[in-house]
Design an enzyme around this catalytic site. Structure first.
Site, PDB file in Angstrom:
ATOM      1  N   ARG A  77     -10.739  28.643  -3.708  1.00  0.00           N
ATOM      2  CA  ARG A  77     -10.365  27.302  -4.168  1.00  0.00           C
ATOM      3  C   ARG A  77     -11.616  26.482  -4.476  1.00  0.00           C
ATOM      4  NH1 ARG A  77     -11.766  22.177  -2.762  1.00  0.00           N
ATOM      5  NH2 ARG A  77     -10.164  20.682  -3.225  1.00  0.00           N
ATOM      6  N   HIS A  82     -14.958  23.380  -7.850  1.00  0.00           N
ATOM      7  CA  HIS A  82     -16.304  22.854  -8.021  1.00  0.00           C
ATOM      8  C   HIS A  82     -17.119  23.622  -9.051  1.00  0.00           C
ATOM      9  CE1 HIS A  82     -15.529  20.117  -4.775  1.00  0.00           C
ATOM     10  NE2 HIS A  82     -15.186  21.123  -3.995  1.00  0.00           N
TER      11      HIS A  82
END
Length: 115
Positions: A77, A82
């Site tokens: 994730r 990011h």
């Protein structure tokens, strides 16, 4: 396991089932990545699974299901959200084609034995 954790596991399972449905006709990284809409929907569901695993599922629940790599799920994730060094589509494809079906099986077995 408390009812909140069971509800979170059901949500995770729902996202897993969505990924499996979206990718049911994919046999390779090329076929997976050639459809931008499928790719984005799959990545979205991977992010949701990671977020639920990290934020919504209790530590006690994660400790009960030791066969699931919770840290790696959240790590995936983080990489997606990011964009650390870009997202490696081979890793995403390997996750979708190999890890997601196993995760589904583990969750279904756990949930069946705890209802």
């Amino acid at each position: 396991m408390n009812s909140k954790d069971m509800a979170v596991l059901k949500k995770i399972l729902h996202h897993i089932e969505s990924i499996i449905r979206y990718c049911s006709d994919c046999r390779s990284l090329e076929s997976f990545s050639s459809d931008t809409m499928r790719l984005e929907a799959t990545v979205f569901n991977l992010m949701q699974i990671g977020e639920l695993a990290k934020v919504s599922l209790s530590d006690e629940a994660k400790a009960q299901i030791r066969t699931i790599p919770w840290q790696q799920i959240y790590g995936m994730r983080n990489r997606i959200v990011h964009g650390y060094s870009g997202v490696n589509m081979q890793i995403v494809w390997d996750t979708v084609s190999e890890d997601i079906p196993s995760l589904r099986k583990e969750l279904e077995l756990f949930m069946e034995s705890n209802t």
